[in-house]
Design an enzyme around this catalytic site. Structure first.
Site, short mmCIF file in Angstrom:
data_model
loop_
_atom_site.label_atom_id
_atom_site.label_comp_id
_atom_site.label_asym_id
_atom_site.label_seq_id
_atom_site.Cartn_x
_atom_site.Cartn_y
_atom_site.Cartn_z
N HIS A 166 0.83 -1.14 -0.01
CA HIS A 166 0.04 0.16 0.20
C HIS A 166 0.93 1.36 0.04
CE1 HIS A 166 -2.92 2.75 2.20
NE2 HIS A 166 -3.90 1.99 1.48
N ASP A 186 3.40 -4.40 7.93
CA ASP A 186 2.00 -3.50 7.93
C ASP A 186 0.67 -4.33 8.26
OD1 ASP A 186 -0.22 -2.26 6.86
OD2 ASP A 186 0.50 -1.44 5.09
N GLN A 237 -4.48 -4.90 7.07
CA GLN A 237 -5.47 -5.74 6.57
C GLN A 237 -5.46 -7.11 7.18
OE1 GLN A 237 -7.59 -5.12 4.25
NE2 GLN A 237 -6.91 -3.29 3.60
N LYS A 277 -10.42 -1.12 10.41
CA LYS A 277 -10.66 -2.15 9.56
C LYS A 277 -10.94 -3.42 10.46
CE LYS A 277 -7.35 -0.74 6.11
NZ LYS A 277 -7.78 -0.06 5.06
N CYS A 295 -4.81 2.52 -3.76
CA CYS A 295 -3.45 3.37 -3.35
C CYS A 295 -2.37 2.06 -3.47
CB CYS A 295 -3.63 3.64 -1.73
SG CYS A 295 -4.78 5.04 -1.72
#
Lengths: 413, 135
Positions: free
Chosen positions: A121, A195, A198, A221, A361
């Site tokens: 991302h 990261d 998600q 999220k 993105c």
């Protein structure tokens, strides 16, 4: 599958969108919020809210306790120490904090190299690329060689072990879950930043077992409010790092010549935090624990595999990502000859289905998808259906039917 | 939104391609989806006498680009700017001079789709930049 009663916790699912019952397939962008989380948050704002840390009155004390309890809960959730949990505004801020702090602390200089991947991302790509230009460190970029953006461990092929590896746990475009343990094995000495935006909403992880050094994720999220996120970092690194923002609770002593900072984690929490958001994250986490992360993962796996099976049968639909058991919660696709914005618009207008369309993105990854695409014209973007606790197999059937209808309208046969 | 008119105009080939002897070439981008357009305009005695565009995009953006060129070819700069002013007023839901917009006014419904206005305006914003270049 998860119980249908979970759906009762999300009043938006009873909404009619253009005459159709809402089908929400945009959870990778942001999840819906459960009634219980909103009610608890509302109760907190109505009865307990005040600024944290500084005042001695009852409401300040209740708010501070709530914030610190959330920190304690998150530390247990990740198997980390409380002082290693830093509240930020979200994943983007968490990653930018690490990059900027490293540079300011002299922990990233011109002789160092950083490894990033093309499936990132923008938030885990641009800060590294941009600051490498300003501070002269080197960035190696790993390109995925698998099916449509699938990243393989062999792709991490560099001559010299990088100082830092910054990699996503799960692609927000293809849904591929990256094997972080194998990356750790391959690069035992690198500083590993993950990261988790998600992936964390899907699975309870143990940061110690994984051997990672930094983890970034967001509340919105995982059923919580937007504007609040977490940076977890190993204490040893956090202690050496220069703060990214100055002011508020992060200050210790201020003189004209010198300033000292508060202890961890406050050193990185400048200004008034998103107090309500942090409370909301706690309520969301408690809700998810009530559902059970194992049940949740199983449910989302079933939905994903079913969607892959259903959509791959539709002629002129191109599906991205590995299309195997490593793909979780996300199915990204295009219809030959129909732009993703048109697909998304018509899914909403005619069927009440919410999906995301665009480059997500992740522009470098779009370029990779384009190289393998069999479409007449690759639109530099995709349509993305993403699933969470409240979705059902029937909703995926409706999506497949809707895609066939859109093909008819655009004369794609 | 997906009327027959829009679907037909989205597939129109007449204005697609490169204009080799263009006087002004301008590029436009829609940051939310990565769509890009290159607009070519040819002027004679202050009048737009020909125009074409390249680039990929959704049906709304492609139809809008075709309709835009159909509307401004044959017009001088001031007339084109006047059309542009009315297009901007139309998408904002403000009063506009319908008679000046011709077929463009058939797309008035775009004002009800805030997320698609960027698609619709891509070619018009590129036109605005191109006209600024034309002295």
């Amino acid at each position: 599958m998860l119980s249908r009663s979970i759906r009762d916790d999300f009043p938006a699912l009873d909404r009619k969108i253009n005459g159709n019952k809402l089908i929400y397939f945009d959870s990778a962008a942001s999840t819906l919020k459960p009634k219980l989380v909103i009610e608890r948050l509302s109760n907190f704002y109505l009865n307990n809210y005040a600024n944290v840390h500084r005042a001695v009155h009852t409401l300040a004390s209740e708010s501070t306790q709530m914030l610190e309890y959330t920190r304690e809960k998150l530390a247990k959730f990740l198997n980390a120490r409380e002082e290693e949990i830093i509240f930020t505004s979200g994943t983007t801020m968490s990653i930018n904090l690490v990059v900027e702090s490293f540079v300011r602390s002299g922990m990233l200089s011109s002789s160092d190299s950083v490894l990033v991947t093309l499936v990132e991302h923008h938030a885990n790509f641009v800060p590294w690329i941009r600051l490498s230009k300003l501070h002269n460190f080197h960035v190696d970029v790993v390109a995925p060689t698998g099916r449509f953006g699938e990243l393989k461990i062999e792709d991490f092929n560099v001559k010299k072990e990088p100082k830092i590896i910054a990699v996503t746990f799960q692609s927000n475009v293809t849904g591929q879950v990256i094997d972080i343990e194998k990356i750790r094995e391959k690069f035992p000495n690198a500083i590993l930043l993950v990261d988790g935006a998600q992936y964390i909403p899907h699975k309870k992880i143990d940061v110690k077992k994984l051997g990672i050094d930094f983890l970034a994720f967001s509340a919105h999220k995982m059923l919580g409010p937007s504007g609040v996120g977490v940076l977890w970092g190993k204490k040893g690194f956090l202690e050496k790092m220069e703060p990214f923002l100055y002011g508020g609770e992060m200050i210790d002593k201020v003189g004209l010549d010198n300033v000292t900072f508060n202890v961890l984690p406050y050193k990185f929490e400048a200004g008034t935090p998103n107090i309500g958001g942090i409370a909301g994250l706690l309520f969301a986490l408690e809700y998810l624990e009530g559902v059970g992360f194992e049940n949740l993962e199983e449910h989302i796996k079933k939905l994903t595999q079913y969607a892959i099976e259903k959509l791959s049968k539709i002629k002129d639909v191109e599906l991205y990502g590995p299309l195997n058991e490593n793909q979780l919660g996300i199915v990204s696709f295009n219809i030959n000859g129909v732009h993703p914005h048109d697909v998304a618009h018509l899914l909403d207008e005619k069927f009440g289905i919410a999906v995301r369309s665009g480059h997500h993105c992740a522009q470098p990854l779009m370029k990779i998808l384009k190289t393998q695409s069999c479409l007449d014209v690759f639109p530099n973007s995709t349509c993305r259906a993403s699933f969470y606790a409240y979705n059902t197999l029937e909703e995926i059937d409706i999506l497949a039917m809707a895609i066939n209808k859109i093909k008819e309208w655009f004369d794609v046969f | 939104m997906y009327s027959e008119l829009i679907m037909d105009y989205s597939k129109l080939k007449k204005y697609k391609g490169k204009l080799k002897d263009a006087d002004v070439v301008e590029e436009g981008k829609n940051l939310s989806c990565g769509d890009e357009i290159t607009l070519y305009l040819k002027f004679e005695n202050g009048k737009i006498v020909d125009g074409k565009f390249e680039g990929i995009g959704c049906a709304i953006s492609q139809a809008s680009a075709n309709i835009m060129l159909e509307s401004v070819i044959g017009k001088d700069k001031d007339e084109a700017l006047d059309i542009l002013k009315n297009v901007y007023a139309m998408v904002k839901g403000e009063d506009f001079e319908k008679e000046k917009l011709g077929i463009v006014k058939e797309l008035e419904d775009i004002r009800n789709y805030p997320m698609r206005i960027k698609c619709f305006l891509l070619s018009w914003k590129t036109l605005e930049l191109a006209l600024k270049k034309q002295v």
